[in-house]
Design an enzyme around this catalytic site. Structure first.
Site, short mmCIF file in Angstrom:
data_model
loop_
_atom_site.label_atom_id
_atom_site.label_comp_id
_atom_site.label_asym_id
_atom_site.label_seq_id
_atom_site.Cartn_x
_atom_site.Cartn_y
_atom_site.Cartn_z
N HIS A 260 15.84 -9.00 -44.09
CA HIS A 260 15.63 -7.54 -44.08
C HIS A 260 14.88 -7.10 -45.33
O HIS A 260 13.88 -6.37 -45.26
CB HIS A 260 16.99 -6.85 -44.00
CG HIS A 260 16.94 -5.35 -44.04
ND1 HIS A 260 17.34 -4.56 -42.99
CD2 HIS A 260 16.53 -4.48 -45.01
CE1 HIS A 260 17.18 -3.29 -43.31
NE2 HIS A 260 16.70 -3.21 -44.54
N GLU A 261 15.34 -7.55 -46.49
CA GLU A 261 14.70 -7.16 -47.75
C GLU A 261 13.34 -7.81 -47.92
O GLU A 261 12.44 -7.23 -48.55
CB GLU A 261 15.61 -7.50 -48.93
CG GLU A 261 16.88 -6.67 -48.98
CD GLU A 261 16.61 -5.17 -48.93
OE1 GLU A 261 15.69 -4.71 -49.63
OE2 GLU A 261 17.31 -4.47 -48.19
N HIS B 263 10.88 -5.46 -46.38
CA HIS B 263 10.51 -4.37 -47.29
C HIS B 263 9.52 -4.87 -48.35
O HIS B 263 8.52 -4.20 -48.64
CB HIS B 263 11.75 -3.82 -48.00
CG HIS B 263 12.64 -2.99 -47.13
ND1 HIS B 263 12.16 -1.98 -46.33
CD2 HIS B 263 13.99 -3.02 -46.94
CE1 HIS B 263 13.17 -1.41 -45.69
NE2 HIS B 263 14.28 -2.03 -46.04
N ASP C 122 17.71 3.05 -45.42
CA ASP C 122 16.36 3.24 -44.88
C ASP C 122 16.24 4.55 -44.12
O ASP C 122 15.21 5.24 -44.21
CB ASP C 122 16.00 2.06 -43.96
CG ASP C 122 15.92 0.74 -44.73
OD1 ASP C 122 15.57 0.78 -45.92
OD2 ASP C 122 16.23 -0.31 -44.14
#
Length: 286
Positions: free
Chosen positions: A44-45, A48, A138
């Protein structure tokens, strides 16, 4: 590619709470599940970070928690709406392909139904949680971007934080009465509460950084231009507080029945170079 991955890894920090959860999972025999959770949060990170790297954002650090991660960037609220939306969404969308990959692995018979179901529920939970309109999740960042497209930046930041905190309280109250001793819920609530408090204390800094970014950057010719009409006795700080993100302004000052037009850059230069931020703008630009 390898250099990008190395840069990402050098900025990753694992929160002590996550280490505690990992330790407890070893003791209780749930180490495999915590590895899957760590992998999902990590990917997930990475999503980003990939977006931030693409747009050349300056990422200070990425902290991983059991319920998600938080990427701290220098460009908070200062980049174009398109960039902010893309970078924000690149985290949650990772859960979509993770669930799709898990589905195909399960269909091939390489995964037992119990583990597959747990993996899908975990990703759905992380996806739904991170899209809540609460800072610093988010969904909260998307809500802040939406608020900044409607209100002047300073007002948008304040309205957003108050709204976000109210939503957090409503959600917390609605869930905590079902299980008052739910430790994970208390940890998440404390984390979100502290995050709101810190961001609230940083409001002036965030606003000044927004203004400084306008002095340092050259806005494209296609940028929307809007006038700000103010009376001569309006304080310089109050005029600056009307600046909106993604909009180029010129200031129309009403002085003794006539209009004086001042460029945004001139107003910003006066704001940062003088100690007269509470002085009437008509006096500064006579």
């Amino acid at each position: 590619m390898n250099n990008t991955v190395f840069q990402f890894l050098s900025k990753v920090r694992i929160n002590p709470l996550f280490w505690l959860i990992i330790g407890l999972s070893i003791i209780t025999g749930h180490f495999r599940e915590i590895i899957w959770l760590f992998l999902a949060v990590f990917i997930h990170e990475m999503g980003h970070y990939a977006g931030a790297h693409l747009f050349q954002w300056r990422v200070k650090k990425i902290e991983l928690f059991p319920f998600g991660g938080v990427a701290e960037v220098e460009e908070h609220g200062n980049r174009p709406f398109r960039e902010e939306v893309i970078v924000t969404l690149l985290g949650p969308v990772q859960h979509l392909w993770l669930m799709l990959a898990a589905f195909f692995i399960f269909q091939l018979g390489w995964w037992n139904p119990g583990d597959y179901e747990w993996f899908i529920k975990m990703n759905v939970t992380l996806l739904a949680f991170n899209l809540l309109p609460v800072w610093p999740l988010d969904g909260g960042k998307l809500m802040f971007a939406a608020a900044a497209s409607i209100f002047p930046f300073k007002k948008a930041h304040t309205v957003f934080l108050l709204t976000s905190f109210s939503i957090m309280l409503i959600l917390f109250v609605s869930f905590i009465h079902r299980d008052p001793l739910h430790l994970n819920l208390w940890f998440v609530a404390i984390f979100l509460g502290v995050s709101h408090y810190i961001e609230w204390k940083r409001r002036q800094f965030v606003f000044l950084r927004f203004l400084m970014s306008r002095t340092a950057s050259v806005q494209p010719a296609s940028t929307l231009t809007k006038p700000i009409h103010v009376p001569a006795d309006a304080a310089l700080y109050d005029v600056i507080s009307l600046f909106r993100k993604g909009v180029r302004h010129f200031i129309v000052i009403q002085i003794a029945g006539r209009s004086r037009i001042v460029e945004e850059k001139q107003v910003l230069s006066m704001f940062f170079s003088s100690n007269q931020v509470r002085c009437a703008i008509g006096h500064l630009f006579r």
